[in-house]
Design a protein around this motif. Structure first.
Motif, PDB file in Angstrom:
ATOM      1  N   ASN A 157      14.024  29.455 -41.136  1.00 33.82           N
ATOM      2  CA  ASN A 157      13.428  29.347 -39.797  1.00 33.82           C
ATOM      3  C   ASN A 157      13.962  28.141 -39.030  1.00 33.82           C
ATOM      4  O   ASN A 157      13.262  27.569 -38.205  1.00 33.82           O
ATOM      5  N   TYR A 158      15.210  27.776 -39.296  1.00 33.04           N
ATOM      6  CA  TYR A 158      15.811  26.668 -38.563  1.00 33.04           C
ATOM      7  C   TYR A 158      16.342  27.179 -37.221  1.00 33.04           C
ATOM      8  O   TYR A 158      16.595  28.388 -37.058  1.00 33.04           O
ATOM      9  N   PRO A 159      16.533  26.316 -36.230  1.00 34.29           N
ATOM     10  CA  PRO A 159      17.030  26.755 -34.919  1.00 34.29           C
ATOM     11  C   PRO A 159      18.373  27.473 -35.040  1.00 34.29           C
ATOM     12  O   PRO A 159      19.282  27.008 -35.726  1.00 34.29           O
ATOM     13  N   GLY A 160      18.479  28.602 -34.410  1.00 33.36           N
ATOM     14  CA  GLY A 160      19.705  29.383 -34.444  1.00 33.36           C
ATOM     15  C   GLY A 160      19.816  30.332 -35.612  1.00 33.36           C
ATOM     16  O   GLY A 160      20.786  31.108 -35.693  1.00 33.36           O
ATOM     17  N   ALA A 161      18.841  30.299 -36.528  1.00 38.52           N
ATOM     18  CA  ALA A 161      18.891  31.195 -37.688  1.00 38.52           C
ATOM     19  C   ALA A 161      18.700  32.638 -37.255  1.00 38.52           C
ATOM     20  O   ALA A 161      18.068  32.929 -36.238  1.00 38.52           O
ATOM     21  N   LYS A 162      19.261  33.548 -38.042  1.00 34.31           N
ATOM     22  CA  LYS A 162      18.972  34.952 -37.811  1.00 34.31           C
ATOM     23  C   LYS A 162      17.491  35.196 -38.057  1.00 34.31           C
ATOM     24  O   LYS A 162      16.856  34.527 -38.872  1.00 34.31           O
ATOM     25  N   SER A 163      16.953  36.151 -37.355  1.00 35.00           N
ATOM     26  CA  SER A 163      15.512  36.369 -37.430  1.00 35.00           C
ATOM     27  C   SER A 163      15.076  36.708 -38.854  1.00 35.00           C
ATOM     28  O   SER A 163      15.678  37.570 -39.510  1.00 35.00           O
ATOM     29  N   PRO A 164      14.011  36.069 -39.348  1.00 38.26           N
ATOM     30  CA  PRO A 164      13.479  36.428 -40.663  1.00 38.26           C
ATOM     31  C   PRO A 164      12.699  37.734 -40.640  1.00 38.26           C
ATOM     32  O   PRO A 164      12.219  38.177 -41.680  1.00 38.26           O
ATOM     33  N   PHE A 165      12.569  38.350 -39.451  1.00 40.38           N
ATOM     34  CA  PHE A 165      11.729  39.537 -39.310  1.00 40.38           C
ATOM     35  C   PHE A 165      12.555  40.802 -39.105  1.00 40.38           C
ATOM     36  O   PHE A 165      12.175  41.709 -38.366  1.00 40.38           O
ATOM     37  N   GLY A 166      13.710  40.832 -39.785  1.00 40.12           N
ATOM     38  CA  GLY A 166      14.494  42.031 -39.906  1.00 40.12           C
ATOM     39  C   GLY A 166      15.031  42.578 -38.592  1.00 40.12           C
ATOM     40  O   GLY A 166      15.296  41.847 -37.640  1.00 40.12           O
ATOM     41  N   LEU A 167      15.189  43.890 -38.555  1.00 41.11           N
ATOM     42  CA  LEU A 167      15.707  44.557 -37.364  1.00 41.11           C
ATOM     43  C   LEU A 167      14.806  44.316 -36.159  1.00 41.11           C
ATOM     44  O   LEU A 167      15.291  44.056 -35.058  1.00 41.11           O
ATOM     45  N   TRP A 168      13.502  44.375 -36.383  1.00 42.60           N
ATOM     46  CA  TRP A 168      12.544  44.172 -35.291  1.00 42.60           C
ATOM     47  C   TRP A 168      12.686  42.766 -34.714  1.00 42.60           C
ATOM     48  O   TRP A 168      12.741  42.587 -33.494  1.00 42.60           O
ATOM     49  N   GLY A 169      12.788  41.768 -35.548  1.00 44.28           N
ATOM     50  CA  GLY A 169      12.969  40.409 -35.061  1.00 44.28           C
ATOM     51  C   GLY A 169      14.303  40.225 -34.364  1.00 44.28           C
ATOM     52  O   GLY A 169      14.401  39.539 -33.340  1.00 44.28           O
ATOM     53  N   ALA A 170      15.348  40.857 -34.897  1.00 47.60           N
ATOM     54  CA  ALA A 170      16.675  40.745 -34.289  1.00 47.60           C
ATOM     55  C   ALA A 170      16.691  41.344 -32.889  1.00 47.60           C
ATOM     56  O   ALA A 170      17.378  40.835 -31.993  1.00 47.60           O
ATOM     57  N   LEU A 171      15.934  42.414 -32.679  1.00 46.47           N
ATOM     58  CA  LEU A 171      15.876  43.030 -31.354  1.00 46.47           C
ATOM     59  C   LEU A 171      15.203  42.120 -30.338  1.00 46.47           C
ATOM     60  O   LEU A 171      15.454  42.224 -29.135  1.00 46.47           O
TER      61      LEU A 171
END
Length: 416
Positions: A389-403
């Motif tokens: 959960n660091y700044p710029g990290a890929k979303s930890p919440f999968g496809l939904w978070g990435a969207l």
């Protein structure tokens, strides 16, 4: 010669009635399904109109409508403060107006925009007001201000039956503020600095601290009080959620729309979410109806989901891509709608909710969308690689978070 008159016997009549009853029973669900399909299509069309309005707004002003705009009188430190009356006026909108307010002229609501953007000399009941309401409106919960109490058809899903008080004008469409709820109530610009003598200086001036937190955590296409542009969506407009559908509160303890009062109402700290506290969910959700709080739970009736279309606070017009659609609202602020909420998309449709993508396309997201680790802390300024959960990290919440995140360099390579 005796004539015989033919007629139905009682048994035959009962058989015919039974057959008709069976046919009606078979056809009724199909009719209801057809009606819901029509309502869902109408809801999708409303969202398309909102998307078209946002794109036309961006063409006119080179930015998205600001989520958190309006006039300001320096008498409170926070967006949720209610400024004191000045010269007979009932406070100000205090940078609390949602992006839907600026959108009104672009969805054929020019007359309503004229009422908001100019002084208004009458109340909701039609009586004359002296002095008139100030331009850009009073505090957002003012029931006597006509625009705030107006239901706009384009902002309403026909499948949602919510109407009337304690809500004002309702909305079923909310701005997506990304995959982190940390300080989702705080503006990108710093609130005013109050000296020891009570003097106020530089209201809403830029603050490195506040802006740093916002830049790290606020990863959606809309950021509170900030003028966002399409170019800020680095991951691509077709890959990023711009707005999401929400269902409004009906006063029935729906966990998707209502906020329970009391300490420890779901979130263990601002940077986490309610799934980090499973004991709370087990003790608070009804085991027989898992989408509802248990009977007798003390609900904050005035902070229902979608109650104010004009108010930018999280419970009213924000949504996150943290928990999958139609999951419960979680808050760390004692059941107050101005707190840091984990509030996802929701609807009265079956099995999912609509989202509006940045390019104007409307997608239907099912409740079963891949949403990563629901117990992961959300991204914030001091997050760590260990917690993902660091700044710029890929979303930890999968496809939904990435969207929901606009610039974490995530590639969407599958249909959703």
């Amino acid at each position: 010669m005796k004539r015989t008159q033919s007629a139905f016997t009682l048994v035959e009549l009962l058989v015919v009635i039974a057959i008709i009853g069976v046919l009606v029973g078979l056809l009724l669900p199909a009719v209801q399904a057809a009606r819901e399909a029509a309502r869902r299509m109408s809801c999708s069309n409303n969202f398309k109109q909102i998307g078209l309005g946002i794109h036309n707004y961006h063409s006119a002003f080179k930015q998205l409508p600001i989520h958190g705009s309006g006039t300001y009188v320096p008498s409170g430190r926070d967006l949720w403060d209610q400024p004191s009356p000045v010269n007979g006026y009932t406070g100000t909108s205090n940078h609390r107006l949602s992006m839907l307010v600026g959108l009104t002229p672009f969805i054929e609501q020019q007359a309503l925009w004229e009422q908001i953007s100019n002084p208004l000399s009458f109340n909701t009941n039609g009586s004359t007001r002296t002095p008139p309401w100030q331009a850009m409106g009073p505090r957002p919960d003012e029931i006597n201000y006509p625009p705030y109490a107006t239901d706009i058809p384009t902002f309403r899903c026909p499948s949602d039956p919510g109407i009337g008080l304690p809500a004002l004008g309702r909305t079923n469409y909310a701005a997506c503020t990304g995959d982190s709820s940390y300080r989702s109530r705080d503006p990108y610009l710093n609130v005013n600095e109050v000296g020891e003598d009570g003097s106020v200086t530089n209201p809403y001036t830029a603050s490195a601290g506040t802006a740093g937190h916002s830049n790290a955590a606020h990863r959606g296409m809309f950021v509170l009080t900030r003028g966002m542009k399409f170019r800020d969506t680095i991951d691509g407009l077709s890959n990023t959620v711009m707005c999401g559908e929400i269902t409004t509160d009906l006063g029935n303890n729906d966990a998707r729309t209502s906020l329970p009062r009391g300490d420890g109402v779901g979130v263990t700290g601002e940077r986490q979410n309610c799934h980090l506290n499973p004991s709370f969910l087990e003790a608070t959700l009804d085991p027989l109806r898992p989408r509802f709080w248990i009977a007798g739970r003390n609900i904050n009736a005035n902070w229902g989901r979608g109650f104010h279309w004009h108010d930018c606070m999280p419970v009213y017009t924000q949504m996150h891509t943290i928990l999958p659609p139609n999951k419960q609202i979680c808050t760390d602020a004692n059941g107050a709608g101005h707190g840091d909420l984990v509030a996802t998309a929701s609807s009265q449709h079956q099995g999912g909710a609509h989202v509006l993508m940045g390019d104007g396309a409307v997608k239907y997201i099912t409740d079963s969308i891949e949403a990563g680790n629901s117990r992961n802390p959300v991204v914030f300024l001091n997050g760590t690689a260990a917690n993902n959960n660091y700044p710029g990290a890929k979303s930890p919440f999968g496809l939904w978070g990435a969207l929901g995140s606009r610039g974490a360099s995530e590639i969407i390579d599958s249909e959703f």
